[in-house]
Write a protein that holds these residues in place. Sequence first.
Motif, PDB file in Angstrom:
ATOM      1  N   THR A  48       3.182  14.654  -8.388  1.00  0.00           N
ATOM      2  CA  THR A  48       2.760  13.865  -9.482  1.00  0.00           C
ATOM      3  C   THR A  48       1.099  14.030  -9.456  1.00  0.00           C
ATOM      4  O   THR A  48       0.593  14.268  -8.600  1.00  0.00           O
ATOM      5  CB  THR A  48       3.165  12.412  -9.417  1.00  0.00           C
ATOM      6  OG1 THR A  48       2.290  12.054  -8.141  1.00  0.00           O
ATOM      7  CG2 THR A  48       4.557  12.126  -9.285  1.00  0.00           C
ATOM      8  N   SER A  83       4.765  14.403 -14.605  1.00  0.00           N
ATOM      9  CA  SER A  83       4.493  14.665 -16.098  1.00  0.00           C
ATOM     10  C   SER A  83       3.591  15.871 -15.968  1.00  0.00           C
ATOM     11  O   SER A  83       2.782  16.275 -15.323  1.00  0.00           O
ATOM     12  CB  SER A  83       3.774  13.478 -16.773  1.00  0.00           C
ATOM     13  OG  SER A  83       3.270  13.588 -18.104  1.00  0.00           O
ATOM     14  N   GLU A  85       0.838  17.926 -19.061  1.00  0.00           N
ATOM     15  CA  GLU A  85       0.404  17.936 -20.291  1.00  0.00           C
ATOM     16  C   GLU A  85       0.748  19.292 -21.018  1.00  0.00           C
ATOM     17  O   GLU A  85       0.742  20.364 -20.421  1.00  0.00           O
ATOM     18  CB  GLU A  85      -1.254  17.943 -20.522  1.00  0.00           C
ATOM     19  CG  GLU A  85      -1.494  16.563 -20.116  1.00  0.00           C
ATOM     20  CD  GLU A  85      -1.223  15.399 -20.949  1.00  0.00           C
ATOM     21  OE1 GLU A  85      -0.823  15.703 -22.123  1.00  0.00           O
ATOM     22  OE2 GLU A  85      -1.412  14.091 -20.854  1.00  0.00           O
ATOM     23  N   HIS A 108       8.577  16.120 -18.240  1.00  0.00           N
ATOM     24  CA  HIS A 108       8.107  15.316 -19.199  1.00  0.00           C
ATOM     25  C   HIS A 108       6.693  15.727 -19.820  1.00  0.00           C
ATOM     26  O   HIS A 108       5.808  16.008 -19.053  1.00  0.00           O
ATOM     27  CB  HIS A 108       8.112  13.833 -18.346  1.00  0.00           C
ATOM     28  CG  HIS A 108       7.485  12.806 -19.507  1.00  0.00           C
ATOM     29  ND1 HIS A 108       8.169  12.091 -19.884  1.00  0.00           N
ATOM     30  CD2 HIS A 108       6.219  12.294 -19.659  1.00  0.00           C
ATOM     31  CE1 HIS A 108       7.752  11.021 -20.650  1.00  0.00           C
ATOM     32  NE2 HIS A 108       6.207  11.511 -20.499  1.00  0.00           N
ATOM     33  N   VAL A 109       6.849  15.945 -20.912  1.00  0.00           N
ATOM     34  CA  VAL A 109       5.509  16.678 -21.696  1.00  0.00           C
ATOM     35  C   VAL A 109       5.103  15.789 -22.923  1.00  0.00           C
ATOM     36  O   VAL A 109       5.823  15.688 -23.863  1.00  0.00           O
ATOM     37  CB  VAL A 109       5.889  18.075 -22.445  1.00  0.00           C
ATOM     38  CG1 VAL A 109       4.641  18.812 -22.951  1.00  0.00           C
ATOM     39  CG2 VAL A 109       6.400  19.043 -21.299  1.00  0.00           C
ATOM     40  N   PRO A 110       4.083  15.001 -22.644  1.00  0.00           N
ATOM     41  CA  PRO A 110       3.615  14.052 -23.553  1.00  0.00           C
ATOM     42  C   PRO A 110       3.237  14.842 -25.050  1.00  0.00           C
ATOM     43  O   PRO A 110       2.319  15.718 -25.034  1.00  0.00           O
ATOM     44  CB  PRO A 110       2.330  13.551 -23.004  1.00  0.00           C
ATOM     45  CG  PRO A 110       2.618  13.449 -21.704  1.00  0.00           C
ATOM     46  CD  PRO A 110       3.086  15.058 -21.512  1.00  0.00           C
ATOM     47  N   SER A 149      11.679  15.408 -21.905  1.00  0.00           N
ATOM     48  CA  SER A 149      11.209  13.775 -22.339  1.00  0.00           C
ATOM     49  C   SER A 149       9.765  13.759 -22.645  1.00  0.00           C
ATOM     50  O   SER A 149       9.067  14.609 -22.370  1.00  0.00           O
ATOM     51  CB  SER A 149      11.517  12.843 -20.943  1.00  0.00           C
ATOM     52  OG  SER A 149      10.790  13.248 -20.125  1.00  0.00           O
ATOM     53  N   THR A 150       9.289  12.816 -23.282  1.00  0.00           N
ATOM     54  CA  THR A 150       8.107  12.734 -23.901  1.00  0.00           C
ATOM     55  C   THR A 150       7.339  11.295 -23.902  1.00  0.00           C
ATOM     56  O   THR A 150       8.196  10.323 -24.185  1.00  0.00           O
ATOM     57  CB  THR A 150       7.989  13.652 -25.003  1.00  0.00           C
ATOM     58  OG1 THR A 150       6.544  13.868 -25.535  1.00  0.00           O
ATOM     59  CG2 THR A 150       8.343  12.654 -26.486  1.00  0.00           C
ATOM     60  N   ASP A 151       6.135  11.103 -24.321  1.00  0.00           N
ATOM     61  CA  ASP A 151       5.425   9.871 -24.865  1.00  0.00           C
ATOM     62  C   ASP A 151       5.018  10.167 -26.184  1.00  0.00           C
ATOM     63  O   ASP A 151       4.820  11.030 -26.730  1.00  0.00           O
ATOM     64  CB  ASP A 151       4.252   9.642 -23.993  1.00  0.00           C
ATOM     65  CG  ASP A 151       4.608   9.486 -22.464  1.00  0.00           C
ATOM     66  OD1 ASP A 151       5.622   9.209 -22.278  1.00  0.00           O
ATOM     67  OD2 ASP A 151       3.831  10.057 -21.790  1.00  0.00           O
ATOM     68  N   HIS A 180       9.369   7.716 -24.465  1.00  0.00           N
ATOM     69  CA  HIS A 180       8.608   6.582 -23.925  1.00  0.00           C
ATOM     70  C   HIS A 180       7.583   6.196 -25.380  1.00  0.00           C
ATOM     71  O   HIS A 180       6.857   7.206 -25.700  1.00  0.00           O
ATOM     72  CB  HIS A 180       7.752   6.831 -22.757  1.00  0.00           C
ATOM     73  CG  HIS A 180       8.668   7.073 -21.853  1.00  0.00           C
ATOM     74  ND1 HIS A 180       9.093   6.019 -20.856  1.00  0.00           N
ATOM     75  CD2 HIS A 180       9.162   8.110 -21.223  1.00  0.00           C
ATOM     76  CE1 HIS A 180       9.844   6.714 -19.842  1.00  0.00           C
ATOM     77  NE2 HIS A 180       9.877   8.009 -20.026  1.00  0.00           N
TER      78      HIS A 180
END
Length: 281
Positions: A48, A83, A85, A108-110, A149-151, A180
């Motif tokens: 992280t 996560s 970017e 996890h890629v926002p 997954s993403t924001d 999210h």
Amino acid sequence: KIQDGCDHRCSYCIIPDLRGRPVERNGEDIQEEVRMLASSGCAEVVFTGVNLGLFGRGRGIPLGEVVRMAAGVEGIKRIRFGSIEPFCLDEPLLEALAGTPQFCPHLHVPLQSGDAYVLRRMNRGYTPEEFEALIGKARSFLGEDLHLSTDIIVGFPGETEEAFRATLEMLEMTRVGKLHVFPFSAREGTPASSFEKPIPPDEIRSRMDRALMTGSELLGLYSRRWVGKEVEVLVERNQEGKIGGLSRHSVRVETRGDPRPGEIATVTIKDSVKGALIGLV
């Protein structure tokens, strides 16, 4: 945690002012901690950082090499990222991840927004088309079953109904699993805190509800692909025979059996309920 700080300066984010420029731990220090974790019985490590993908950019060993290094430690069976970017997920890193069997196929890629105008105002540094192409490239390296997954941020100043719908469409086009959703909240001192065209609170709440509903549907759709298949589950808890843990693709799994926390169990998936997988050991 192997990285801290960020200098990307998204227009809504105060982190560069609070955390400063990117810094990272040295490779030997990371390797020593991974060895310590493995010797204590830990089978999985999750790397992280505030902006993990900035690790090693022009200053040291690349992030992909850290993954390879961790994979070489005896006892480490799984490696994940917290996560990363989109602007940091390049081809050399994807090659390293694809060439490391221990790396779990979940990223996890926002996204933050699927609208070009909103992304420019956010200063994200990519277009919707570039994000979609990047996810396609990630799947070409890590497989079509890759769990993305993403924001997203809902109600950013200037986000029209059309822009919001473009975000929902992007989630569907990129086949997101876990979503999210965050309402826009102005941070004093950031450029976005003074942007015009604020979205009324009632409209933000409505869009939040719609986004959360879309996220629930997408996670259910992704999870159902595993019904009838066997998955490996890293057991996190066993309470009187009731087991819970995560699959390699970072999907919650519930079953019953004898495996203890820290062990990896093979589970045959019989059903999917609210995004979780139900199976038999």
